[in-house]
Motif scaffolding. Structure first.
Motif, short mmCIF file in Angstrom:
data_model
loop_
_atom_site.label_atom_id
_atom_site.label_comp_id
_atom_site.label_asym_id
_atom_site.label_seq_id
_atom_site.Cartn_x
_atom_site.Cartn_y
_atom_site.Cartn_z
N GLY A 78 -9.17 17.83 10.25
CA GLY A 78 -7.88 18.64 10.14
C GLY A 78 -8.44 20.29 10.06
O GLY A 78 -7.84 21.34 10.50
N LEU A 79 -9.60 20.35 9.01
CA LEU A 79 -10.00 21.66 8.94
C LEU A 79 -11.03 22.19 10.53
O LEU A 79 -10.59 23.49 10.77
CB LEU A 79 -11.17 21.77 8.09
CG LEU A 79 -10.57 21.90 6.71
CD1 LEU A 79 -11.71 21.60 5.52
CD2 LEU A 79 -9.60 23.05 6.54
N MET A 80 -11.43 21.18 11.21
CA MET A 80 -12.00 21.57 12.22
C MET A 80 -11.02 22.13 13.23
O MET A 80 -11.23 22.94 14.17
CB MET A 80 -12.90 20.61 12.82
CG MET A 80 -14.17 20.42 11.96
SD MET A 80 -15.44 19.27 12.65
CE MET A 80 -14.78 18.33 13.79
N LYS A 87 -5.31 23.07 5.81
CA LYS A 87 -5.77 24.41 5.03
C LYS A 87 -4.96 24.30 3.84
O LYS A 87 -5.57 24.85 2.81
CB LYS A 87 -5.21 25.44 5.90
CG LYS A 87 -6.37 25.75 7.32
CD LYS A 87 -5.83 26.93 7.93
CE LYS A 87 -6.22 27.12 9.09
NZ LYS A 87 -5.95 28.48 10.03
N ALA A 88 -3.60 23.94 3.88
CA ALA A 88 -2.85 23.83 2.60
C ALA A 88 -3.52 23.23 1.53
O ALA A 88 -3.35 23.54 0.40
CB ALA A 88 -1.21 23.51 2.88
N GLU A 89 -4.10 22.02 1.80
CA GLU A 89 -4.86 21.23 0.77
C GLU A 89 -5.83 22.07 0.26
O GLU A 89 -6.09 21.93 -1.17
CB GLU A 89 -5.31 20.00 1.48
CG GLU A 89 -6.05 18.93 0.65
CD GLU A 89 -6.54 17.98 1.28
OE1 GLU A 89 -7.63 17.33 0.84
OE2 GLU A 89 -6.12 17.68 2.43
N VAL A 90 -6.76 22.63 0.91
CA VAL A 90 -7.85 23.74 0.45
C VAL A 90 -7.20 24.64 -0.35
O VAL A 90 -7.99 24.98 -1.48
CB VAL A 90 -8.79 23.85 1.54
CG1 VAL A 90 -9.86 25.04 0.94
CG2 VAL A 90 -9.49 23.10 2.35
N GLN A 91 -6.23 25.35 0.11
CA GLN A 91 -5.69 26.53 -0.68
C GLN A 91 -5.11 25.80 -2.01
O GLN A 91 -5.41 26.66 -3.15
CB GLN A 91 -4.52 26.98 0.19
CG GLN A 91 -4.95 27.68 1.41
CD GLN A 91 -4.06 28.19 2.19
OE1 GLN A 91 -2.86 27.92 2.06
NE2 GLN A 91 -4.48 29.19 3.13
#
Length: 166
Positions: A78-80, A87-91
């Motif tokens: 998903g990031l790639m 992105k929301a998970e990382v944030q």
């Protein structure tokens, strides 16, 4: 009476006076250097009566030497592909780190796992952090450097966040 023959360039009078000319030039150079040294190390200016100089504060801008390190499992595919949910998970995980609250990051080294896609994963995480910066959270004006973590699986992301000194 025999006359001396003049040989061009071998005038004995020039030999003495030519050497004396060089001696005077060397002495003039030495005097000039002595004058420069004497005027460079002059007297100190006396302080004004009743006032003492105040020291200026020490300038300590820069990065802290120890980073805030966050290691997390991510949706690397998903990031790639820059999916919003990845992105929301990382944030969300970065916002949950208490040591970042009220601070500003100067440099982020992001390490994506996997040999082939590590830097692409890290770039996706950097994009998520840039969005946090746009929301005025920690990452305003931050520099990002993506790297590959050779010893990690693709779903492992490590962020080394260097904060600005306070």
């Amino acid at each position: 009476m025999r006359r001396r023959r003049n040989v061009p360039g071998k005038d004995p009078g020039n030999l003495v006076f030519g050497t004396i000319g060089w001696l005077f030039a060397d002495l003039m150079l030495a005097l000039a250097m002595a004058f420069l040294v004497a005027t460079t190390f002059g007297q100190s200016v006396p302080a004004k009566a009743g006032r003492s100089p105040t020291p200026s504060p020490t300038f300590r801008k820069g990065l802290e030497s120890d980073p805030v390190t966050i290691t997390m499992r991510v949706d690397w595919q998903g990031l790639m592909s820059e999916k919003t949910s990845a992105k929301a998970e990382v944030q969300k995980k970065v916002r949950a780190t208490a040591s970042l609250n009220g601070r500003q990051a100067g440099l982020v080294l992001s390490f994506g796992g996997g040999l082939e896609n590590g830097t692409r994963i890290a770039r996706g995480a950097d994009a998520a952090l840039r969005e946090l910066g746009d929301q005025r959270f920690v990452f305003q004006g931050t520099v990002y450097r993506p790297f590959v973590s050779f010893n990690s699986a693709p779903e492992t992301l490590t962020l080394d966040i260097y904060l600005l000194r306070q």
